[in-house]
Every structure is written in structure tokens, then in C-alpha cells.
Design an enzyme around this catalytic site. Structure first.
Site, PDB file in Angstrom:
ATOM      1  N   LYS A  22       0.835  -1.216   0.000  1.00  0.00           N
ATOM      2  CA  LYS A  22       0.000   0.000   0.000  1.00  0.00           C
ATOM      3  C   LYS A  22       0.860   1.253   0.000  1.00  0.00           C
ATOM      4  O   LYS A  22       0.657   2.168  -0.794  1.00  0.00           O
ATOM      5  CB  LYS A  22      -0.907   0.010   1.233  1.00  0.00           C
ATOM      6  CG  LYS A  22      -1.566   1.365   1.479  1.00  0.00           C
ATOM      7  CD  LYS A  22      -2.368   1.405   2.765  1.00  0.00           C
ATOM      8  CE  LYS A  22      -1.631   1.757   4.003  1.00  0.00           C
ATOM      9  NZ  LYS A  22      -1.529   3.161   4.387  1.00  0.00           N
ATOM     10  N   ASN A  23       1.823   1.316   0.926  1.00  0.00           N
ATOM     11  CA  ASN A  23       2.565   2.568   1.087  1.00  0.00           C
ATOM     12  C   ASN A  23       3.533   2.835  -0.070  1.00  0.00           C
ATOM     13  O   ASN A  23       4.022   3.952  -0.217  1.00  0.00           O
ATOM     14  CB  ASN A  23       3.269   2.609   2.449  1.00  0.00           C
ATOM     15  CG  ASN A  23       2.265   2.832   3.577  1.00  0.00           C
ATOM     16  OD1 ASN A  23       1.114   3.207   3.331  1.00  0.00           O
ATOM     17  ND2 ASN A  23       2.687   2.594   4.811  1.00  0.00           N
ATOM     18  N   CYS A 116      -5.056   8.269   8.613  1.00  0.00           N
ATOM     19  CA  CYS A 116      -5.136   7.736   9.982  1.00  0.00           C
ATOM     20  C   CYS A 116      -4.622   8.785  10.960  1.00  0.00           C
ATOM     21  O   CYS A 116      -3.434   9.117  10.976  1.00  0.00           O
ATOM     22  CB  CYS A 116      -4.305   6.470  10.105  1.00  0.00           C
ATOM     23  SG  CYS A 116      -5.143   5.013   9.502  1.00  0.00           S
ATOM     24  N   ARG A 121       0.278  14.644  12.851  1.00  0.00           N
ATOM     25  CA  ARG A 121       1.377  14.208  11.971  1.00  0.00           C
ATOM     26  C   ARG A 121       1.786  15.385  11.094  1.00  0.00           C
ATOM     27  O   ARG A 121       1.236  15.600  10.020  1.00  0.00           O
ATOM     28  CB  ARG A 121       0.924  12.993  11.143  1.00  0.00           C
ATOM     29  CG  ARG A 121       0.638  11.791  12.029  1.00  0.00           C
ATOM     30  CD  ARG A 121      -0.104  10.699  11.301  1.00  0.00           C
ATOM     31  NE  ARG A 121       0.714   9.999  10.335  1.00  0.00           N
ATOM     32  CZ  ARG A 121       0.229   9.123   9.461  1.00  0.00           C
ATOM     33  NH1 ARG A 121      -1.057   8.863   9.433  1.00  0.00           N
ATOM     34  NH2 ARG A 121       1.026   8.522   8.608  1.00  0.00           N
ATOM     35  N   ASP A 304       4.241   0.429  12.238  1.00  0.00           N
ATOM     36  CA  ASP A 304       2.949  -0.054  11.746  1.00  0.00           C
ATOM     37  C   ASP A 304       2.616  -1.449  12.281  1.00  0.00           C
ATOM     38  O   ASP A 304       1.473  -1.907  12.147  1.00  0.00           O
ATOM     39  CB  ASP A 304       2.931  -0.074  10.210  1.00  0.00           C
ATOM     40  CG  ASP A 304       3.020   1.330   9.633  1.00  0.00           C
ATOM     41  OD1 ASP A 304       2.739   2.289  10.368  1.00  0.00           O
ATOM     42  OD2 ASP A 304       3.397   1.456   8.453  1.00  0.00           O
ATOM     43  N   ARG A 395      -8.424  -0.254   4.494  1.00  0.00           N
ATOM     44  CA  ARG A 395      -7.497   0.629   3.775  1.00  0.00           C
ATOM     45  C   ARG A 395      -6.158  -0.044   3.524  1.00  0.00           C
ATOM     46  O   ARG A 395      -5.416   0.372   2.639  1.00  0.00           O
ATOM     47  CB  ARG A 395      -7.233   1.893   4.596  1.00  0.00           C
ATOM     48  CG  ARG A 395      -8.450   2.710   4.822  1.00  0.00           C
ATOM     49  CD  ARG A 395      -8.146   3.807   5.751  1.00  0.00           C
ATOM     50  NE  ARG A 395      -7.242   4.723   5.087  1.00  0.00           N
ATOM     51  CZ  ARG A 395      -7.056   5.971   5.463  1.00  0.00           C
ATOM     52  NH1 ARG A 395      -7.695   6.438   6.498  1.00  0.00           N
ATOM     53  NH2 ARG A 395      -6.234   6.729   4.813  1.00  0.00           N
TER      54      ARG A 395
HETATM   55  N1  EPU Z   1       7.428  13.977  11.069  1.00  0.00           N
HETATM   56  C1  EPU Z   1       7.637  15.300  11.371  1.00  0.00           C
HETATM   57  N2  EPU Z   1       7.613  16.200  10.349  1.00  0.00           N
HETATM   58  C2  EPU Z   1       7.402  15.847   9.060  1.00  0.00           C
HETATM   59  C3  EPU Z   1       7.189  14.494   8.756  1.00  0.00           C
HETATM   60  C4  EPU Z   1       7.205  13.580   9.787  1.00  0.00           C
HETATM   61  O1  EPU Z   1       7.830  15.676  12.529  1.00  0.00           O
HETATM   62  O2  EPU Z   1       7.402  16.716   8.190  1.00  0.00           O
HETATM   63  C5  EPU Z   1       7.480  12.978  12.145  1.00  0.00           C
HETATM   64  C6  EPU Z   1       6.142  12.264  12.329  1.00  0.00           C
HETATM   65  O3  EPU Z   1       5.278  12.978  13.181  1.00  0.00           O
HETATM   66  C7  EPU Z   1       6.595  10.947  12.907  1.00  0.00           C
HETATM   67  C8  EPU Z   1       7.931  10.689  12.200  1.00  0.00           C
HETATM   68  O4  EPU Z   1       8.369  11.955  11.740  1.00  0.00           O
HETATM   69  O5  EPU Z   1       6.822  11.053  14.285  1.00  0.00           O
HETATM   70  C9  EPU Z   1       7.876   9.741  11.032  1.00  0.00           C
HETATM   71  O6  EPU Z   1       6.837  10.119  10.125  1.00  0.00           O
HETATM   72  P1  EPU Z   1       6.915   9.810   8.574  1.00  0.00           P
HETATM   73  O7  EPU Z   1       6.944  11.077   7.822  1.00  0.00           O
HETATM   74  O8  EPU Z   1       7.983   8.793   8.301  1.00  0.00           O
HETATM   75  O9  EPU Z   1       5.492   9.144   8.333  1.00  0.00           O
HETATM   76  P2  EPU Z   1       4.616   9.245   7.040  1.00  0.00           P
HETATM   77  O10 EPU Z   1       5.476   9.320   5.837  1.00  0.00           O
HETATM   78  O11 EPU Z   1       3.582  10.291   7.191  1.00  0.00           O
HETATM   79  C10 EPU Z   1       4.538   6.714   6.503  1.00  0.00           C
HETATM   80  C11 EPU Z   1       3.461   5.709   6.368  1.00  0.00           C
HETATM   81  C12 EPU Z   1       2.908   5.347   7.737  1.00  0.00           C
HETATM   82  C13 EPU Z   1       4.042   4.862   8.628  1.00  0.00           C
HETATM   83  C14 EPU Z   1       5.162   5.906   8.680  1.00  0.00           C
HETATM   84  C15 EPU Z   1       6.389   5.445   9.438  1.00  0.00           C
HETATM   85  C16 EPU Z   1       2.503   6.308   4.242  1.00  0.00           C
HETATM   86  C17 EPU Z   1       1.370   6.928   3.513  1.00  0.00           C
HETATM   87  N3  EPU Z   1       2.386   6.252   5.546  1.00  0.00           N
HETATM   88  O12 EPU Z   1       3.899   7.859   7.077  1.00  0.00           O
HETATM   89  O13 EPU Z   1       2.004   4.289   7.523  1.00  0.00           O
HETATM   90  O14 EPU Z   1       3.556   4.631   9.929  1.00  0.00           O
HETATM   91  O15 EPU Z   1       5.581   6.226   7.338  1.00  0.00           O
HETATM   92  O16 EPU Z   1       6.913   4.293   8.871  1.00  0.00           O
HETATM   93  O17 EPU Z   1       3.462   5.846   3.645  1.00  0.00           O
HETATM   94  C18 EPU Z   1       0.162   2.916   7.998  1.00  0.00           C
HETATM   95  O18 EPU Z   1       0.421   2.303   6.946  1.00  0.00           O
HETATM   96  O19 EPU Z   1      -0.659   2.496   8.867  1.00  0.00           O
HETATM   97  C19 EPU Z   1       0.846   4.166   8.249  1.00  0.00           C
HETATM   98  C20 EPU Z   1       0.400   5.066   9.133  1.00  0.00           C
END
Ligand code: EPU
Length: 414
Positions: A22-23, A116, A121, A304, A395
Site C-alpha cells: 500500500k505505502n 489515519c 502528523r 505499523d 485501507r
Molecule cells: N514527522 C515530522 N515532520 C514531518 C514528517 C514527519 O515531525 O514533516 C514525524 C512524524 O510525526 C513521525 C515521524 O516523523 O513522528 C515519522 O513520520 P513519517 O513522515 O515517516 O510518516 P509518514 O510518511 O507520514 C509513513 C506511512 C505510515 C508509517 C510511517 C512510518 C505512508 C502513507 N504512511 O507515514 O504508515 O507509519 O511512514 O513508517 O506511507 C500505515 O500504513 O498504517 C501508516 C500510518
């Protein structure tokens, strides 16, 4: 069909085949915007987030054709239409439209993403990256406005390791002028998958999968064909479910290296795990040991899988401590597990789990992985558990009910 009923207490047995990730899918689909001819994605999972992304691309003028597991995206007639509300609010990964539209058209207006919401975030690192590349970024009335006459390569140090920011900067930088270097980049397999697609489209990206990614901007990108990597989180969830039900399951069509952290933890608990080339066999038993788990960025134990792992740890002897170093408060599954008789308390960013039997209850999924945790807990219980809020779980898990039934579980929808 938002409610799943599970009559648990049966060991899962058999083989489950894992779909595409998915991601990855929800980053690869917007990446196709950067091409000037048709991109074909194979091994695409049938998930609600992917359906929404298809509609988003169609709203932007792309011609999309989805047959079976393959999607072809012809972006030639696309325009950067402002998207304040609507579908962009339905999923988190709509933020990739910012990097992709900025990279292709030099402008974009995208409503702040939904998805989610287990805790706030932020996307400050994405914005920092776009600004470093020369874009003007404004946050106005809940939408991010981006504009750049010409993006220019830059050196960007991420303050936090972020999957989304790393991918978004790669998308924007692929067609920028000059060289971009992302330091402290995320190393998740999904990042390597996006870089592989972009390179097949003609981009020049090196170092994806390490903490330094180097992107030489190119003038244009073309079409290609790409097969999406298997979903390591789905794979890990079925591994954990097999262990929790003391079953015997082959998880097929995966890259075992992507789930090494899960394999190691299960083995530490006393679960038998056998690695094959593209599959893993998990054989459960009684009498697991409590373990401590730290959810970290890749290659650490995935955040996750933190919630699903909590359900498994209720089945171990003694006290386990599970700490999430990626998200500080991703514990919405805990109150629901307490309804099922679990003994868990949350302290700071840790869940302290005392092993013991669970009971059937009526519980609610509040996000994707919290829901997966409840499904696993319900599978261990000798009784009928009702889980509402399954739209969140759908999802991220293709054919969940069919797969569980194929493994001998008694599950049905209401
Ligand atoms: N963060 C910041 N600032 C930013 C971006 C992130 O402070 O600009 C922080 C977040 O708050 C968090 C950490 O950095 O504490 C990591 O966040 P990341 O940006 O890596 O998360 P994401 O890219 O928004 C993706 C996956 C998530 C998964 C995370 C971590 C997608 C769409 N989502 O989220 O997947 O938990 O990486 O591996 O790719 C899920 O599949 O259930 C899911 C939530």
C-alpha cells in the site's frame, strides 16, 4: 459491511499470498505524474486508498486504466488543478501530489492531508524540502500553495527521519535543475521502490535505501513498466497472527529481508520461523516468552506493526515493554484491548503488557493498524468478537476476510 465478526480460538493454518505494498502504491501512482508518457504499475493492491488515488489522478486529467493487478496511467493531458477539499482529505498520502505536481508543473494547491489520525502528523519537513528547492510555500485556509518558476537542486538535511518527506523531496527534485542531496533520509523499502520507478522513467537517483540520497535533476521523464514490492506490513501482520493463534502459516510472495525485525522478535519469543526465498513459514506453539520491542525507523521493528505486536504479547508469559520511537502516542488500540481483558498500561511512549488470556467483546477499530491488532486479538479468543470500524482496516489489508477464511478462521461481515 463495517463490522467484522470473528469466532476465534482456532489456529490459522495454510498459505496466504501477500499483495503489493500500500505505502509504495500510493507514492508510485503520483510519481507517474512526472512522466510524459504512459506508466504501467503491476502488482497493485486493491485497497480503498488506491481507489481514491486513482480518482484524484482522474480529477487532475490523467487517463487511468486499471485491469486486474495492473494500472496504466497516461499523464499527458494532466493539469495542476487546485484541490482544496474532497478526496485529498481522505488519505494521508495525498501529500505526494505536492511534490509530484510541483516537479511537473511548478505549482500546486493541495488541501492538508487526512488519513489515519492516531496523533498529530506534521509535514514541516516536506515543506522545508520544497522551500530548499526554491518553491514559495504558503499555508492558506487549510491548503498548501506551492509555486516555483524553476526548481533548483539543494542540499537538504531532514531534522526527523521521514518516509513522506524523503519521497516528496525525491519527486520534486527528479526534474529540478542541478543536484539535490537528501541527508538523514528514510531508508524504508518503499523509498527504494519509488526511486526504482523514477530511475526507470529516466531519473538519476542514487543512494535510495541509505541515509544519503543524491538526485541529479533531468529535463524530462518518460513512461515505463514497474512491479510494486510486496507489502511488508501485511506480511508481518499475518506472521504475528499465525504466532498468536499458535498456527502454522506460510506467508508467500514476500521479501523475507523486509520483515527481518519481526522474524527476530518472534524467534526471541519462542516462535519457530523458517525463511525461504520468497516466503516465510511461521509455526506457533504454547508458552511464549515476554520480550521488549522498540518500534524504530527501518530496518528497525516497524511502527505499523506495533499495535498487532501488542496483541501477540498478551499471549506471552510475563511482562513485555513495547516502546514506539516513531510516534509517541500510537496507542488507540489499547483501550479496546482492555475491553477484551488485556492487562496493558501506557506510560509515556511505552505500552507495558502483562500476558494473560483475552475474552470476547464488542470493540472498535479507530485506525488501520489499531484495527489489525483487534483482529489478531479476536482470533486468539474462544468466543465471538465484534469489531466495528473495519473501513479503516480495509485501507491496508487486501482480501482480509477471504485470506483469514482461507487459513481456517471463522470470520464474517455484518
Ligand atoms: N514527522 C515530522 N515532520 C514531518 C514528517 C514527519 O515531525 O514533516 C514525524 C512524524 O510525526 C513521525 C515521524 O516523523 O513522528 C515519522 O513520520 P513519517 O513522515 O515517516 O510518516 P509518514 O510518511 O507520514 C509513513 C506511512 C505510515 C508509517 C510511517 C512510518 C505512508 C502513507 N504512511 O507515514 O504508515 O507509519 O511512514 O513508517 O506511507 C500505515 O500504513 O498504517 C501508516 C500510518
Amino acid at each position: 459491511m463495517d463490522k467484522l465478526i470473528i469466532r476465534g480460538g482456532r489456529p490459522l493454518r495454510g498459505t496466504v499470498s501477500i499483495s503489493g505494498a500500500k505505502n509504495s502504491a500510493i507514492a508510485l501512482i503520483p510519481a507517474a505524474i512526472l512522466a510524459e508518457s504512459t506508466v504501467r504499475l503491476d502488482n497493485l493492491p486493491h485497497l480503498s486508498d488506491v481507489y481514491v488515488y486513482r480518482e484524484l489522478l482522474e480529477e487532475l486529467g490523467a487517463d487511468v486504466d486499471w485491469q486486474g493487478d495492473s494500472m496504466t496511467i497516461d499523464p499527458t493531458r494532466m493539469k495542476s488543478v487546485p484541490m482544496y477539499n474532497g478526496k485529498v482529505k481522505m488519505l494521508r498520502a495525498s501529500y505526494y501530489l505536492m511534490g509530484a505536481l510541483l516537479g511537473r508543473f511548478g505549482e500546486a494547491v493541495i488541501g492538508l492531508p487526512g488519513g489515519c489520525n492516531f496523533e498529530p502528523r506534521p509535514i514541516d519537513q516536506h515543506i522545508k524540502g520544497f522551500e530548499a528547492l526554491g518553491a514559495e510555500v504558503r499555508n492558506e485556509r487549510g491548503a498548501i500553495h506551492l509555486k516555483a518558476s524553476k526548481l533548483k537542486g539543494a542540499r537538504i538535511y531532514l531534522d526527523v527521519v521521514s518516509v513522506g518527506a524523503t519521497i516528496n523531496i525525491m519527486l520534486a527534485a527528479a526534474r529540478a535543475k542541478g543536484t539535490t542531496i537528501i541527508e538523514n533520509a528514510a531508508k524504508e523499502p518503499e523509498i527504494v521502490d519509488v526511486a526504482t520507478l523514477l530511475n526507470s522513467m529516466g531519473a538519476k537517483i542514487k543512494g535510495a535505501g541509505t541515509e544519503t540520497i543524491r538526485i541529479e535533476g533531468v529535463d524530462s521523464l518518460g513512461g515505463c513498466r514497474h512491479s510494486i514490492i510486496p507489502d511488508r506490513i501485511q506480511a508481518g501482520t499475518y506472521m504475528i497472527a499465525a504466532a498468536a493463534t499458535r498456527g502454522d502459516v506460510i506467508i508467500d510472495n514476500i521479501i523475507p529481508k523486509h520483515v527481518e525485525a519481526v522474524t527476530a522478535k518472534l524467534q526471541e519469543m519462542g516462535v519457530h520461523v523458517y525463511e525461504m526465498d520468497e516466503a516465510i513459514r511461521v509455526v506457533g506453539q504454547s508458552g511464549y516468552e515476554a520480550v521488549d520491542v522498540k518500534a524504530l525507523v527501518y530496518p528497525g521493528f516497524a511502527t505499523d506493526l506495533q499495535a498487532p505486536m501488542t496483541s501477540l504479547l498478551t499471549q506471552a508469559r510475563g511482562v513485555s515493554v513495547l516502546t514506539d520511537y516513531v510516534y509517541s502516542n500510537r496507542f488507540k488500540h489499547v483501550p479496546e484491548l482492555l475491553r477484551m481483558g488485556a492487562k496493558i498500561r501506557v506510560e509515556g511512549r511505552s505500552a507495558i503488557i502483562e500476558g494473560g488470556p483475552l475474552n470476547a467483546a464488542r470493540v472498535k477499530a479507530t485506525d488501520l493498524r489499531a484495527g489489525a491488532a483487534l483482529v489478531i486479538a479476536a482470533l486468539t479468543v474462544d468466543g465471538v468478537t465484534e469489531i466495528s470500524g473495519m473501513r479503516y482496516v480495509d485501507r491496508g489489508y487486501e482480501c482480509l476476510d477471504e485470506n483469514l477464511r482461507g487459513l481456517g478462521a471463522e470470520v464474517w461481515r455484518e
